[in-house]
Design an enzyme around this catalytic site. Structure first.
Site, PDB file in Angstrom:
ATOM      1  N   TYR A   1      48.259  60.189  54.963  1.00  0.00           N
ATOM      2  CA  TYR A   1      49.149  59.325  54.316  1.00  0.00           C
ATOM      3  C   TYR A   1      49.927  58.590  55.387  1.00  0.00           C
ATOM      4  O   TYR A   1      50.248  59.144  56.579  1.00  0.00           O
ATOM      5  CB  TYR A   1      50.402  60.202  53.649  1.00  0.00           C
ATOM      6  CG  TYR A   1      51.454  59.420  53.158  1.00  0.00           C
ATOM      7  CD1 TYR A   1      51.370  59.050  51.887  1.00  0.00           C
ATOM      8  CD2 TYR A   1      52.628  59.227  53.938  1.00  0.00           C
ATOM      9  CE1 TYR A   1      52.489  57.933  51.291  1.00  0.00           C
ATOM     10  CE2 TYR A   1      53.701  58.479  53.207  1.00  0.00           C
ATOM     11  CZ  TYR A   1      53.448  57.782  52.019  1.00  0.00           C
ATOM     12  OH  TYR A   1      54.483  57.257  51.259  1.00  0.00           O
TER      13      TYR A   1
ATOM     14  N   GLU B   1      52.746  50.814  51.893  1.00  0.00           N
ATOM     15  CA  GLU B   1      52.197  52.559  51.797  1.00  0.00           C
ATOM     16  C   GLU B   1      50.656  52.514  51.884  1.00  0.00           C
ATOM     17  O   GLU B   1      50.108  51.804  50.838  1.00  0.00           O
ATOM     18  CB  GLU B   1      52.762  52.962  50.761  1.00  0.00           C
ATOM     19  CG  GLU B   1      52.556  54.549  50.484  1.00  0.00           C
ATOM     20  CD  GLU B   1      52.980  55.157  48.909  1.00  0.00           C
ATOM     21  OE1 GLU B   1      53.608  56.211  49.070  1.00  0.00           O
ATOM     22  OE2 GLU B   1      52.750  54.467  47.988  1.00  0.00           O
TER      23      GLU B   1
END
Length: 416
Positions: A138, A226
């Protein structure tokens, strides 16, 4: 919602009196933007049911294809189309099936747990090269008020709910402040890549991808990028598989090409779109008492007090501080366009806003529209006495209220 999005919501100040335009990009648009800045992504093509689709698919060679409906909603894989076709995401190694799959999606409405009950119309389908992911991480870059600038958030636990990771295993989250006027130092890039548990040559590849993402972040006036997951493939590639981008609304004047891609109007409630054109902030709800209020906080309080008095608000409608008579008229038009609205409550505290302006707008709109539902008005503040005289002399059956609780009580009672 995810951890990074929550940070963004907490730290980016948005003036409540100005409706915020949330720029929304489809998945293929985000990937195209990443690709333009050299970020490694899956190869992809876009189909739109045009005559060119067959040639596009014919020239796109892949061992395996991912066919994905393009809408602004999650849960596409488990969704169902209004024509009965199941799944907005399909994987196939048979090229001959790609076109048929897209044709069952385009022109139909996809219903998922995140869409309205009627679904969202699919106009485009993305066909991407399927990749064999061996590991998911991530990565997020966002503006953070606490650090007064951009920060990088990284976790080796990608492909899952980052909020849960932060709550259950906080040691798997690394947050690093970044300098807005400089590239990320090489040492920091390598540190993050190793924290993400990349090994060997993949460390340098990961570091390069992070730098490219930061270059993109600054170039397009993003407030958040993101990547979940930032993945490692069986071929040693480091690619951004899924990307969510949010942009600074104030940068629209210099990011015209990006803002021109916004498709939110196609998928929004038409009343919300119309309201935004008049600088009104409107969100439809399920009740039957229409609300017209100035200020987001007061609007929330008004809805709460309606519920406390046994009623149900039909909407959130903030007219802001600089409201004009024509905006009040448009607000009434939007409120009454909702067939569920059986009464209207106006609650205005005149600080910046002039109560007389609101009163004149109410009277003009009521007469023009021949308003036939109960109307309760509570005004307080600037020029309130003049405003009350305007309402009193209008000849209209307008109920006035002394305070907010009285207004909510009268609005609810008027429907019984």
């Amino acid at each position: 919602e995810n951890f990074a999005s929550d940070l963004c919501l907490r730290f980016v100040y948005l003036p409540p009196q100005v409706p915020v335009r949330h720029l929304n990009l489809l998945e293929f648009q985000s990937k195209d933007l990443l690709q333009k800045y050299g970020v490694a992504i899956q190869q992809f093509k876009v189909l739109d049911n045009s005559q060119a689709d067959a040639e596009v698919v014919k020239g796109f060679e892949c061992p395996e294809y991912v066919v994905k409906a393009q809408i602004l909603a999650g849960g596409r894989g488990k969704g169902t189309f209004d024509n009965g076709f199941k799944g907005g995401v399909h994987i196939t190694s048979d090229k001959s099936k790609v076109l048929a799959l897209s044709q069952q999606m385009i022109g139909n409405r996809l219903i998922t747990k995140q869409t309205p009950k009627t679904g969202i119309l699919v106009n485009k389908v993305m066909v991407a090269r399927s990749v064999n992911i061996t590991r998911e991480t991530y990565l997020c870059i966002l503006l953070d008020r606490e650090h007064m600038g951009p920060v990088l958030i990284a976790s080796p636990a990608g492909g899952m709910d980052i909020e849960a990771v932060a709550a259950e295993t906080p040691e798997k989250i690394k947050t690093i402040p970044l300098a807005i006027d400089k590239p990320i130092p090489e040492a920091t890039l390598l540190e993050v890549a190793k924290f993400l548990e990349f090994k060997g040559e993949a460390v340098k590849r990961c570091a390069d991808e992070i730098q490219k993402l930061y270059t993109l972040f600054k170039a397009v006036d993003a407030v958040q990028i993101e990547i979940n997951p930032l993945a490692e493939t069986d071929k040693g590639e480091v690619i951004s598989v899924d990307a969510k981008l949010n942009f600074d609304d104030n940068a629209q004047f210099r990011q015209k090409d990006i803002f021109a891609m916004d498709i939110s109007e196609e998928e929004s409630d038409p009343r919300e779109v119309e309201a935004a054109k008049y600088n009104l902030n409107y969100v439809a709800m399920d009740g039957n008492i229409g609300c017209l209020v100035n200020g987001a906080g007061l609007a929330m309080a008004t809805m709460d007090i309606i519920k406390l008095n046994g009623g149900e608000p039909a909407n959130f409608l903030d007219v802001g501080g600089g409201v004009k008579e024509e905006q009040v008229a448009k607000a009434f038009e939007i409120l009454t366009a909702d067939p569920k609205v059986k009464g209207i409550l106006v609650n205005v505290f005149g600080g910046i806003v002039n109560c007389a302006t609101i009163a004149n707008g109410i009277v003009a709109a009521s007469k023009k529209m021949q308003l036939n539902v109960p109307l309760v008005v509570r005004l307080e503040g600037t020029n309130v006495q003049q405003a009350r005289e305007i309402l009193k002399n209008s000849g209209l059956p307008i109920q006035t209220a002394s305070d907010l609780d009285d207004a909510a009580h009268k609005a609810v009672a008027a429907l019984k």
